[in-house]
Write a protein that holds these residues in place. Structure first.
Motif, PDB file in Angstrom:
ATOM      1  N   UNK A 481      27.140  75.563  41.523  1.00  0.00           N
ATOM      2  CA  UNK A 481      26.139  75.423  42.363  1.00  0.00           C
ATOM      3  C   UNK A 481      26.369  74.101  43.272  1.00  0.00           C
ATOM      4  N   UNK A 482      26.625  74.320  44.808  1.00  0.00           N
ATOM      5  CA  UNK A 482      26.617  73.121  45.511  1.00  0.00           C
ATOM      6  C   UNK A 482      25.207  72.868  46.313  1.00  0.00           C
ATOM      7  N   UNK A 483      24.988  71.676  46.450  1.00  0.00           N
ATOM      8  CA  UNK A 483      23.606  71.450  46.919  1.00  0.00           C
ATOM      9  C   UNK A 483      23.435  72.155  48.239  1.00  0.00           C
ATOM     10  N   UNK A 484      22.015  72.426  47.878  1.00  0.00           N
ATOM     11  CA  UNK A 484      21.498  73.489  49.092  1.00  0.00           C
ATOM     12  C   UNK A 484      22.221  74.645  49.816  1.00  0.00           C
ATOM     13  N   UNK A 485      23.225  75.013  48.824  1.00  0.00           N
ATOM     14  CA  UNK A 485      23.983  76.506  49.361  1.00  0.00           C
ATOM     15  C   UNK A 485      23.608  77.390  48.589  1.00  0.00           C
ATOM     16  N   UNK A 486      23.683  78.916  49.013  1.00  0.00           N
ATOM     17  CA  UNK A 486      23.440  79.708  48.513  1.00  0.00           C
ATOM     18  C   UNK A 486      24.192  80.195  47.167  1.00  0.00           C
ATOM     19  N   UNK A 487      23.704  80.559  46.103  1.00  0.00           N
ATOM     20  CA  UNK A 487      24.132  81.323  45.141  1.00  0.00           C
ATOM     21  C   UNK A 487      23.607  82.601  44.599  1.00  0.00           C
ATOM     22  N   UNK A 488      24.431  83.328  43.610  1.00  0.00           N
ATOM     23  CA  UNK A 488      24.064  84.527  43.433  1.00  0.00           C
ATOM     24  C   UNK A 488      24.146  84.789  41.884  1.00  0.00           C
ATOM     25  N   UNK A 489      23.063  85.552  41.437  1.00  0.00           N
ATOM     26  CA  UNK A 489      22.900  85.790  39.926  1.00  0.00           C
ATOM     27  C   UNK A 489      22.956  87.273  39.798  1.00  0.00           C
ATOM     28  N   UNK A 490      23.782  87.884  39.150  1.00  0.00           N
ATOM     29  CA  UNK A 490      23.715  89.130  38.699  1.00  0.00           C
ATOM     30  C   UNK A 490      23.113  89.337  37.294  1.00  0.00           C
ATOM     31  N   UNK A 491      22.089  90.491  37.366  1.00  0.00           N
ATOM     32  CA  UNK A 491      21.332  90.694  36.005  1.00  0.00           C
ATOM     33  C   UNK A 491      21.400  92.165  35.677  1.00  0.00           C
ATOM     34  N   UNK A 492      21.164  92.383  34.466  1.00  0.00           N
ATOM     35  CA  UNK A 492      21.166  93.961  34.137  1.00  0.00           C
ATOM     36  C   UNK A 492      20.323  93.876  32.962  1.00  0.00           C
ATOM     37  N   UNK A 493      19.853  95.035  32.196  1.00  0.00           N
ATOM     38  CA  UNK A 493      19.068  95.441  31.141  1.00  0.00           C
ATOM     39  C   UNK A 493      19.602  96.639  30.503  1.00  0.00           C
ATOM     40  N   UNK A 494      19.181  96.917  29.316  1.00  0.00           N
ATOM     41  CA  UNK A 494      19.548  97.987  28.623  1.00  0.00           C
ATOM     42  C   UNK A 494      18.506  99.130  28.974  1.00  0.00           C
ATOM     43  N   UNK A 495      17.358  98.739  29.583  1.00  0.00           N
ATOM     44  CA  UNK A 495      16.279  99.462  29.996  1.00  0.00           C
ATOM     45  C   UNK A 495      16.783  99.958  31.589  1.00  0.00           C
ATOM     46  N   UNK A 496      17.744  99.513  32.106  1.00  0.00           N
ATOM     47  CA  UNK A 496      17.975 100.020  33.347  1.00  0.00           C
ATOM     48  C   UNK A 496      17.179  99.547  34.508  1.00  0.00           C
ATOM     49  N   UNK A 497      16.576  98.254  34.372  1.00  0.00           N
ATOM     50  CA  UNK A 497      15.364  97.926  35.296  1.00  0.00           C
ATOM     51  C   UNK A 497      16.065  97.351  36.644  1.00  0.00           C
ATOM     52  N   UNK A 498      15.281  97.932  37.604  1.00  0.00           N
ATOM     53  CA  UNK A 498      15.710  97.548  38.913  1.00  0.00           C
ATOM     54  C   UNK A 498      14.973  96.332  39.234  1.00  0.00           C
ATOM     55  N   UNK A 499      15.609  95.181  39.357  1.00  0.00           N
ATOM     56  CA  UNK A 499      14.878  94.094  39.474  1.00  0.00           C
ATOM     57  C   UNK A 499      14.289  93.894  41.133  1.00  0.00           C
ATOM     58  N   UNK A 500      13.061  93.693  41.289  1.00  0.00           N
ATOM     59  CA  UNK A 500      12.513  93.576  42.476  1.00  0.00           C
ATOM     60  C   UNK A 500      12.126  92.060  42.850  1.00  0.00           C
ATOM     61  N   UNK A 501      12.194  91.884  44.171  1.00  0.00           N
ATOM     62  CA  UNK A 501      11.676  90.280  44.613  1.00  0.00           C
ATOM     63  C   UNK A 501      10.239  90.220  44.315  1.00  0.00           C
ATOM     64  N   UNK A 502       9.806  89.200  43.913  1.00  0.00           N
ATOM     65  CA  UNK A 502       8.599  88.872  43.385  1.00  0.00           C
ATOM     66  C   UNK A 502       8.079  89.051  41.910  1.00  0.00           C
ATOM     67  N   UNK A 503       9.305  89.690  41.231  1.00  0.00           N
ATOM     68  CA  UNK A 503       9.046  90.041  39.788  1.00  0.00           C
ATOM     69  C   UNK A 503       9.883  89.151  38.863  1.00  0.00           C
ATOM     70  N   UNK A 504      10.811  88.444  39.590  1.00  0.00           N
ATOM     71  CA  UNK A 504      11.948  87.531  38.703  1.00  0.00           C
ATOM     72  C   UNK A 504      11.701  86.103  39.322  1.00  0.00           C
ATOM     73  N   UNK A 505      11.837  85.301  38.470  1.00  0.00           N
ATOM     74  CA  UNK A 505      11.923  83.662  38.799  1.00  0.00           C
ATOM     75  C   UNK A 505      13.393  83.077  38.024  1.00  0.00           C
ATOM     76  N   UNK A 506      14.010  82.268  38.540  1.00  0.00           N
ATOM     77  CA  UNK A 506      15.081  81.440  37.840  1.00  0.00           C
ATOM     78  C   UNK A 506      14.676  80.201  37.592  1.00  0.00           C
ATOM     79  N   UNK A 507      15.127  79.764  36.452  1.00  0.00           N
ATOM     80  CA  UNK A 507      14.655  78.232  36.145  1.00  0.00           C
ATOM     81  C   UNK A 507      16.009  77.552  35.762  1.00  0.00           C
TER      82      UNK A 507
END
Length: 572
Positions: A481-507
């Protein structure tokens, strides 16, 4: 009826306005992360012994970004329970008149496999401090005897390496000092016994030492009661990097904002009432999560919490006395918070902990909550100075309403008092090790030298939550990760959850160097998420080293309060 109807509409509008205002206030304090309620569980965690005998008591501990946890003990206080390898490897110890020492005083622990590797360590690191370099190498600073001005480095990438030592590298004695990584990857090393100074050391073994006087450390000292009757109450000060590049230093019951390059004290905060909070009274301190603004320019909240500790005389009335004359003063239960960057900042009373605690660890969890583990309910730090272990972890959710911020978890059965440590692991469990209330390794007593390693599974590892959990897909995720730059995180789940903006948080969590109840360099950052599409999260890296010092972080994705396993990323 028409008038009544209008009145109802007005009341509803006012109620909505109040709720909205509260949400805005909570968000400004770093509290609102999701657009709908978090998933809750009644599970209070579980404990498991991970290793029955790791060989070395964990006085100082550091999780490294190579699936190893490194810990070490004093080198001059007799044998450990594990020998160096290969057989016959018995180097002379300069602090014991160069007698041969076949025992290891440091180990590397593979937290995935439970394997223990003895490490060679020179220069007495007893009650030292440490941090990671931006490249992930571990550096340990100070100690006592021949190690009081030494630095030791353990490489990240050579899993067969031992510590490399450089003697007399520091500018002052650093016994019971604290480290904090700064915005450029160097570290400020603050204090130590009879060391009323600090210094800045680069991520290198080769530098010219330079100490800078800090009268604040002398002013916060509890004076000794005679020769070798150190009281102090300001050792292992709590030191935190602020988002303006300055540092907040808390010692005993006082605190300041300091500009490290110049030595200028920018702010002197009010005295924190109620008692002493640093070694040997040994309370806990942490910088609360730094949630970044939508425009990625600043954290919404910068706040420090301090909990527990004991009366200023707790050490005096228990130490250096026959056992039948020791007075074990009950520890403190209170907590306080301060926003050190706010003009006119004052300490605000936080909710009291459920039980008293000193010598505890206060760790960040992937969710943005914190957890309290280890410690005692009576006495002070140092050998044989505490009783009544605090077996019960406490979940601390700092942005819930007052009265709902602490929740007791299931207790352990192993006492973890003086010289105990802990660390959050990438699999979201808490590793707990150490506890030696005695000068030498002592078995078969009420509180023995503890060589067992435990793991605590927090509430979010309730199996019933597995269907709600998403995991990071590493091959499709940016890990540089570079300071101030966009980065992408891919996620998946066994339950085939569709991730929605407002329901996830990165720490993003910087792994701390933990010793004597203080997790040095610990930091949790909540980056700004800009979008979610096809289970790929787009987020902005922290804007600078002032908010995220360069180095390795554990990155987690939480869905409505349920975290998945973390991955290592590098920020810089």
């Amino acid at each position: 009826m028409d008038s009544f109807f209008k009145t109802c509409i007005l009341l509803q509008f006012l109620l909505f306005s109040v709720i909205s205002a509260r949400n805005i206030d909570a968000n400004a304090a770093g509290g609102v992360d999701y657009t709908r309620p978090e998933i809750v569980t009644n599970f209070r965690g579980s404990w498991a012994v991970d290793n029955k005998n790791a060989g070395v008591a964990a006085m100082q501990l550091q999780l490294m970004p190579n699936d190893r946890v490194v810990w070490y003990d004093a080198t001059t206080l007799g044998p450990s329970a594990i020998k160096l390898t290969p057989k016959g490897n018995c180097p002379p110890n300069p602090d014991t008149k160069f007698q041969a020492d076949c025992f290891a005083h440091a180990v590397s622990y593979e937290w995935k496999t439970r394997k223990v590797k003895p490490l060679m360590l020179f220069g007495e690191p007893w009650c030292s401090s440490g941090n990671l370099w931006p490249n992930g190498n571990l550096v340990a600073t100070g100690g006592t005897a021949s190690g009081v001005k030494a630095i030791r480095m353990l490489p990240k990438d050579d899993l067969n390496a031992n510590f490399i030592e450089k003697k007399d590298a520091l500018g002052d004695f650093r016994w019971y000092a604290s480290n904090q990584v700064l915005e450029d990857g160097s570290a400020i090393v603050v204090g130590g016994r009879d060391s009323f100074s600090y210094e800045i050391i680069p991520p290198s073994l080769n530098f010219i030492p330079r100490k800078i006087d800090l009268p604040f450390l002398r002013q916060s000292l509890t004076p000794p009661k005679g020769p070798f009757r150190f009281i102090e109450n300001n050792l292992y000060p709590f030191v935190f990097l602020l988002p303006d590049g300055n540092v907040f230093i808390f010692a005993n019951d006082r605190s300041i904002n300091l500009n490290p390059p110049s030595g200028r004290v920018l702010k002197e905060h009010p005295i924190l009432p109620g008692g002493s909070r640093n070694y040997p009274a040994s309370g806990m301190g942490a910088l609360l999560p730094l949630k970044l603004s939508d425009d990625n320019t600043h954290p919404l909240n910068v706040e420090v919490v301090v909990c527990g500790g004991n009366r200023p005389d707790a050490f005096e009335v228990v130490d250096a006395r026959p056992m039948n004359q020791k007075v074990f003063v009950p520890a403190l239960r209170d907590c306080h918070r301060i926003r050190p960057m706010v003009e006119g900042a004052r300490w605000e009373k936080e909710q009291d902990m459920p039980t008293p605690r000193l010598m505890g660890d206060l760790l960040h969890l992937p969710t943005g909550d914190l957890i309290m583990v280890n410690g005692a309910k009576k006495g002070a730090a140092a050998w044989e100075n505490a009783i009544d272990p605090n077996f019960t972890p406490v979940l601390y959710t700092p942005f819930k309403p007052m009265g709902q911020r602490f929740k007791e978890m299931v207790p352990t059965t192993i006492a973890r008092m003086y010289h105990s440590t802990s660390a959050l692991l990438p699999d979201t469990k808490i590793l707990v090790a150490g506890s030696n209330p005695h000068q030498f390794y002592t078995p078969n007593v009420q509180y023995p030298t503890e060589l067992r390693v435990e793991k605590f599974s927090p509430h979010y590892l309730d199996r019933a939550l597995n269907k709600e959990r998403v995991e990071i897909v590493e091959p499709r995720t940016d890990k540089v990760l570079k300071y101030g730059a966009m980065f992408k995180v891919a996620v998946a789940s066994k339950a085939k959850i569709k991730v929605i903006l407002g329901e996830v948080k990165i720490t993003l969590i910087y792994p701390p160097f933990t010793t004597h109840g203080f997790s040095q360099n610990q930091r949790l950052i909540v980056p700004t998420i800009k979008g979610v599409e096809n289970n790929i999260i787009s987020a902005l890296a922290p804007p600078s080293g002032k908010i995220a010092p360069p180095g390795y972080y554990m990155m987690f994705v939480n869905r409505l309060g349920v975290p998945g396993h973390g991955v290592w990323v590098h920020i810089g």
